[in-house]
Design a protein around this motif. Structure first.
Motif, PDB file in Angstrom:
ATOM      1  N   ARG A 153       0.829  -1.205   0.000  1.00 35.40           N
ATOM      2  CA  ARG A 153       0.000   0.000   0.000  1.00 35.40           C
ATOM      3  C   ARG A 153       0.865   1.257   0.000  1.00 35.40           C
ATOM      4  O   ARG A 153       0.582   2.224  -0.715  1.00 35.40           O
ATOM      5  CB  ARG A 153      -0.919  -0.018   1.231  1.00 35.40           C
ATOM      6  N   ALA A 154       1.935   1.239   0.799  1.00 30.84           N
ATOM      7  CA  ALA A 154       2.823   2.404   0.865  1.00 30.84           C
ATOM      8  C   ALA A 154       3.516   2.670  -0.468  1.00 30.84           C
ATOM      9  O   ALA A 154       3.860   3.813  -0.781  1.00 30.84           O
ATOM     10  CB  ALA A 154       3.870   2.186   1.968  1.00 30.84           C
ATOM     11  N   GLU A 155       3.728   1.615  -1.260  1.00 33.88           N
ATOM     12  CA  GLU A 155       4.383   1.763  -2.559  1.00 33.88           C
ATOM     13  C   GLU A 155       3.385   1.958  -3.698  1.00 33.88           C
ATOM     14  O   GLU A 155       3.753   1.922  -4.871  1.00 33.88           O
ATOM     15  CB  GLU A 155       5.259   0.543  -2.840  1.00 33.88           C
ATOM     16  N   GLY A 156       2.130   2.161  -3.358  1.00 33.58           N
ATOM     17  CA  GLY A 156       1.122   2.433  -4.370  1.00 33.58           C
ATOM     18  C   GLY A 156       0.645   1.213  -5.122  1.00 33.58           C
ATOM     19  O   GLY A 156       0.072   1.327  -6.217  1.00 33.58           O
ATOM     20  N   LEU A 157       0.836   0.016  -4.564  1.00 32.23           N
ATOM     21  CA  LEU A 157       0.395  -1.212  -5.202  1.00 32.23           C
ATOM     22  C   LEU A 157      -0.898  -1.708  -4.565  1.00 32.23           C
ATOM     23  O   LEU A 157      -1.159  -1.501  -3.375  1.00 32.23           O
ATOM     24  CB  LEU A 157       1.475  -2.296  -5.065  1.00 32.23           C
ATOM     25  N   ARG A 158      -1.706  -2.353  -5.387  1.00 34.32           N
ATOM     26  CA  ARG A 158      -2.976  -2.894  -4.906  1.00 34.32           C
ATOM     27  C   ARG A 158      -2.818  -4.380  -4.587  1.00 34.32           C
ATOM     28  O   ARG A 158      -2.134  -5.109  -5.305  1.00 34.32           O
ATOM     29  CB  ARG A 158      -4.064  -2.719  -5.967  1.00 34.32           C
ATOM     30  N   VAL A 159      -3.463  -4.795  -3.508  1.00 28.44           N
ATOM     31  CA  VAL A 159      -3.515  -6.205  -3.121  1.00 28.44           C
ATOM     32  C   VAL A 159      -4.960  -6.670  -3.310  1.00 28.44           C
ATOM     33  O   VAL A 159      -5.875  -6.091  -2.730  1.00 28.44           O
ATOM     34  CB  VAL A 159      -3.090  -6.404  -1.648  1.00 28.44           C
ATOM     35  N   PRO A 160      -5.216  -7.648  -4.179  1.00 29.59           N
ATOM     36  CA  PRO A 160      -4.279  -8.576  -4.830  1.00 29.59           C
ATOM     37  C   PRO A 160      -3.980  -8.240  -6.296  1.00 29.59           C
ATOM     38  O   PRO A 160      -3.293  -9.003  -6.956  1.00 29.59           O
ATOM     39  CB  PRO A 160      -5.040  -9.889  -4.741  1.00 29.59           C
ATOM     40  N   GLU A 161      -4.531  -7.116  -6.817  1.00 29.99           N
ATOM     41  CA  GLU A 161      -4.400  -6.860  -8.258  1.00 29.99           C
ATOM     42  C   GLU A 161      -2.940  -6.784  -8.699  1.00 29.99           C
ATOM     43  O   GLU A 161      -2.559  -7.329  -9.739  1.00 29.99           O
ATOM     44  CB  GLU A 161      -5.125  -5.559  -8.623  1.00 29.99           C
ATOM     45  N   ASP A 162      -2.101  -6.116  -7.895  1.00 31.50           N
ATOM     46  CA  ASP A 162      -0.693  -5.963  -8.244  1.00 31.50           C
ATOM     47  C   ASP A 162       0.211  -6.943  -7.482  1.00 31.50           C
ATOM     48  O   ASP A 162       1.308  -7.245  -7.936  1.00 31.50           O
ATOM     49  CB  ASP A 162      -0.220  -4.533  -7.960  1.00 31.50           C
ATOM     50  N   LEU A 163      -0.246  -7.379  -6.321  1.00 28.90           N
ATOM     51  CA  LEU A 163       0.572  -8.266  -5.486  1.00 28.90           C
ATOM     52  C   LEU A 163      -0.341  -9.132  -4.626  1.00 28.90           C
ATOM     53  O   LEU A 163      -1.124  -8.616  -3.831  1.00 28.90           O
ATOM     54  CB  LEU A 163       1.499  -7.446  -4.573  1.00 28.90           C
ATOM     55  N   SER A 164      -0.224 -10.451  -4.817  1.00 23.65           N
ATOM     56  CA  SER A 164      -0.951 -11.375  -3.944  1.00 23.65           C
ATOM     57  C   SER A 164      -0.111 -11.654  -2.702  1.00 23.65           C
ATOM     58  O   SER A 164       1.121 -11.736  -2.776  1.00 23.65           O
ATOM     59  CB  SER A 164      -1.241 -12.689  -4.669  1.00 23.65           C
ATOM     60  N   VAL A 165      -0.787 -11.814  -1.554  1.00 23.62           N
ATOM     61  CA  VAL A 165      -0.090 -12.045  -0.284  1.00 23.62           C
ATOM     62  C   VAL A 165      -0.814 -13.155   0.486  1.00 23.62           C
ATOM     63  O   VAL A 165      -2.046 -13.143   0.595  1.00 23.62           O
ATOM     64  CB  VAL A 165      -0.050 -10.773   0.591  1.00 23.62           C
ATOM     65  N   ILE A 166      -0.030 -14.104   1.017  1.00 21.64           N
ATOM     66  CA  ILE A 166      -0.594 -15.165   1.857  1.00 21.64           C
ATOM     67  C   ILE A 166       0.321 -15.383   3.055  1.00 21.64           C
ATOM     68  O   ILE A 166       1.539 -15.168   2.964  1.00 21.64           O
ATOM     69  CB  ILE A 166      -0.776 -16.478   1.064  1.00 21.64           C
ATOM     70  N   GLY A 167      -0.257 -15.774   4.184  1.00 21.30           N
ATOM     71  CA  GLY A 167       0.520 -16.032   5.395  1.00 21.30           C
ATOM     72  C   GLY A 167       0.188 -17.387   5.993  1.00 21.30           C
ATOM     73  O   GLY A 167      -0.443 -18.235   5.362  1.00 21.30           O
ATOM     74  N   ILE A 168       0.625 -17.574   7.221  1.00 23.26           N
ATOM     75  CA  ILE A 168       0.299 -18.780   8.002  1.00 23.26           C
ATOM     76  C   ILE A 168      -0.071 -18.323   9.414  1.00 23.26           C
ATOM     77  O   ILE A 168       0.639 -17.515   9.998  1.00 23.26           O
ATOM     78  CB  ILE A 168       1.501 -19.746   8.079  1.00 23.26           C
ATOM     79  N   ASP A 169      -1.178 -18.835   9.931  1.00 24.02           N
ATOM     80  CA  ASP A 169      -1.598 -18.628  11.320  1.00 24.02           C
ATOM     81  C   ASP A 169      -3.106 -18.485  11.450  1.00 24.02           C
ATOM     82  O   ASP A 169      -3.727 -19.120  12.262  1.00 24.02           O
ATOM     83  CB  ASP A 169      -0.964 -17.388  11.982  1.00 24.02           C
ATOM     84  N   ASP A 170      -3.685 -17.564  10.678  1.00 21.37           N
ATOM     85  CA  ASP A 170      -5.030 -17.020  10.895  1.00 21.37           C
ATOM     86  C   ASP A 170      -5.030 -16.161  12.156  1.00 21.37           C
ATOM     87  O   ASP A 170      -5.737 -16.412  13.135  1.00 21.37           O
ATOM     88  CB  ASP A 170      -6.110 -18.089  10.971  1.00 21.37           C
ATOM     89  N   HIS A 171      -4.199 -15.141  12.114  1.00 21.95           N
ATOM     90  CA  HIS A 171      -4.077 -14.116  13.146  1.00 21.95           C
ATOM     91  C   HIS A 171      -5.445 -13.493  13.429  1.00 21.95           C
ATOM     92  O   HIS A 171      -6.354 -13.519  12.593  1.00 21.95           O
ATOM     93  CB  HIS A 171      -3.090 -13.056  12.632  1.00 21.95           C
ATOM     94  N   ALA A 172      -5.589 -12.917  14.595  1.00 22.36           N
ATOM     95  CA  ALA A 172      -6.855 -12.301  14.982  1.00 22.36           C
ATOM     96  C   ALA A 172      -7.307 -11.215  14.013  1.00 22.36           C
ATOM     97  O   ALA A 172      -8.509 -10.942  13.890  1.00 22.36           O
ATOM     98  CB  ALA A 172      -6.725 -11.716  16.391  1.00 22.36           C
ATOM     99  N   LEU A 173      -6.358 -10.573  13.295  1.00 24.66           N
ATOM    100  CA  LEU A 173      -6.707  -9.506  12.355  1.00 24.66           C
ATOM    101  C   LEU A 173      -6.846  -9.998  10.917  1.00 24.66           C
ATOM    102  O   LEU A 173      -7.225  -9.218  10.040  1.00 24.66           O
ATOM    103  CB  LEU A 173      -5.641  -8.409  12.408  1.00 24.66           C
ATOM    104  N   SER A 174      -6.525 -11.243  10.654  1.00 24.97           N
ATOM    105  CA  SER A 174      -6.462 -11.715   9.269  1.00 24.97           C
ATOM    106  C   SER A 174      -7.812 -11.667   8.570  1.00 24.97           C
ATOM    107  O   SER A 174      -7.903 -11.290   7.395  1.00 24.97           O
ATOM    108  CB  SER A 174      -5.894 -13.136   9.233  1.00 24.97           C
ATOM    109  N   ASN A 175      -8.865 -12.048   9.249  1.00 31.90           N
ATOM    110  CA  ASN A 175     -10.184 -12.017   8.636  1.00 31.90           C
ATOM    111  C   ASN A 175     -10.603 -10.583   8.325  1.00 31.90           C
ATOM    112  O   ASN A 175     -11.119 -10.291   7.242  1.00 31.90           O
ATOM    113  CB  ASN A 175     -11.211 -12.687   9.549  1.00 31.90           C
ATOM    114  N   VAL A 176     -10.368  -9.679   9.250  1.00 29.08           N
ATOM    115  CA  VAL A 176     -10.731  -8.274   9.060  1.00 29.08           C
ATOM    116  C   VAL A 176      -9.998  -7.675   7.863  1.00 29.08           C
ATOM    117  O   VAL A 176     -10.557  -6.887   7.090  1.00 29.08           O
ATOM    118  CB  VAL A 176     -10.413  -7.459  10.334  1.00 29.08           C
ATOM    119  N   LEU A 177      -8.722  -8.056   7.696  1.00 30.44           N
ATOM    120  CA  LEU A 177      -7.901  -7.514   6.616  1.00 30.44           C
ATOM    121  C   LEU A 177      -8.039  -8.293   5.311  1.00 30.44           C
ATOM    122  O   LEU A 177      -7.422  -7.928   4.306  1.00 30.44           O
ATOM    123  CB  LEU A 177      -6.428  -7.505   7.044  1.00 30.44           C
TER     124      LEU A 177
END
Length: 336
Positions: free
Chosen positions: A260-284
């Motif tokens: 976001r800081a570099e002006g890129l859109r997620v996921p249109e310009d960059l897809s991102v995946i993690g591991i955990d299912d953090h408390a904020l992951s659903n919200v984000l």
């Protein structure tokens, strides 16, 4: 090994006084009791665990030892352990071994455990030979969450499979230029989990014939801030990835902030995946591989309680692999 007679001689008191002091009985002045404790610790004297238990009973406290407590995983698993122990009249004593540097930790010492806990649960913490000898000498049962400890019960997820699932998801969407966030130096206190996830990422890339760009394997201290700073540098390069696999959701959140800081859109310009299912992951809207952290804490506590002779929950065995699950949300899509 030192004897109670050695302690009495060094402290300048009788054997009976040493026995009363170490068992917490009265008729020993505070000054004398303190002197006896210091001498006993210096001489590495430990009373028979059986005799100590008969004299003073159990502490009804379990020591939970972690390399640090500032990450979501550790806070969540400790909460689950405490709630499970509390149901059986036991509580948690936390030992945060975090040092000033991310790649070092403090040692576990006798004065932390002796006559203070009935057992130990470690969180993603490899134990040194000296620490294992100490735990054995004190007669303390031990259960490990995450990183296994030799010949002790263990509760964990399959870290390699979790990262395989995350990376395969990106590949299935058509991504070929994939970066990784979460590499750590080999001397980091909890190296096993980071290394297993990095190895699995490389395995999937290799199995699909995809190039691994060394400059796209980013180091991190497993925090959102660090991941964001490292990823911003990566995204400013002339050639950048179309997707990032992060070894934890906290780092994935940092990657999303960097995009976001570099002006890129997620996921249109960059897809991102993690591991955990953090408390904020659903919200984000973060795609992730979910691990049930609460279940890991509960199961470890139940195993330890059973080792203490206290019935707790259904017996799932002493080596438990808790399943993970791919959760697809809005942060991943086919490359543009």
């Amino acid at each position: 090994m030192s004897t109670i007679t050695d302690v009495a001689r060094e402290a300048g008191v009788s054997v009976a006084t040493v026995s009363r002091a170490l068992r917490g009985l009265d008729r020993v002045s505070p000054h004398t009791r303190e002197r006896v404790f210091k001498v006993a610790e210096r001489l590495d004297y430990v009373a028979s665990p059986t005799a100590t238990s008969l004299a003073s009973g159990r502490t009804q406290v379990v020591g939970v030892v972690a390399p640090f407590l500032t990450r979501w995983f550790f806070a969540t698993v400790v909460s689950a352990i405490e709630k499970t122990l509390r149901q059986h009249g036991h509580h948690v004593l936390l030992f945060d071994l975090e040092d000033e540097s991310y790649d070092r930790r403090l040692p576990l010492k006798q004065n932390m455990l002796w006559k203070r806990v009935d057992g130990v649960i470690t969180l993603n913490l490899p134990m040194t030979a000296e620490e294992l000898e100490l735990v054995d000498r004190l007669g303390l049962p031990l259960v490990a969450i995450g990183t296994p400890v030799a010949d002790r019960p263990n509760v964990r997820i399959d870290d390699a499979q979790a990262m395989r699932d995350a990376t395969e998801h990106l590949v299935s969407l058509g991504h070929e230029r994939i970066a990784y966030v979460g590499a750590v130096p080999s001397n980091v206190a909890h190296i096993q989990t980071p290394q297993a996830r990095l190895d699995a990422f490389r395995e999937v890339m290799h199995s699909h014939g995809l190039a691994e760009h060394k400059q796209w394997i980013l180091g991190s201290d497993w925090s959102a801030d660090s991941a964001a700073a490292d990823t911003r540098i990566l995204l400013r390069a002339p050639e950048r990835p179309t997707a990032v696999a992060a070894a934890s959701d906290e780092m994935a959140i940092g990657v999303m902030a960097a995009a976001r800081a570099e002006g890129l859109r997620v996921p249109e310009d960059l897809s991102v995946i993690g591991i955990d299912d953090h408390a904020l992951s659903n919200v984000l809207g973060l795609s992730t591989v979910r691990q049930d952290v609460t279940a890991q804490g509960r199961l470890a506590a139940e195993i330890l309680l059973r080792q203490l002779g206290i019935s707790a929950g259904e017996d799932a065995g002493t080596h438990v692999v808790v399943p993970t699950e791919l959760v697809v949300r809005a942060s991943t899509a086919p490359p543009a």
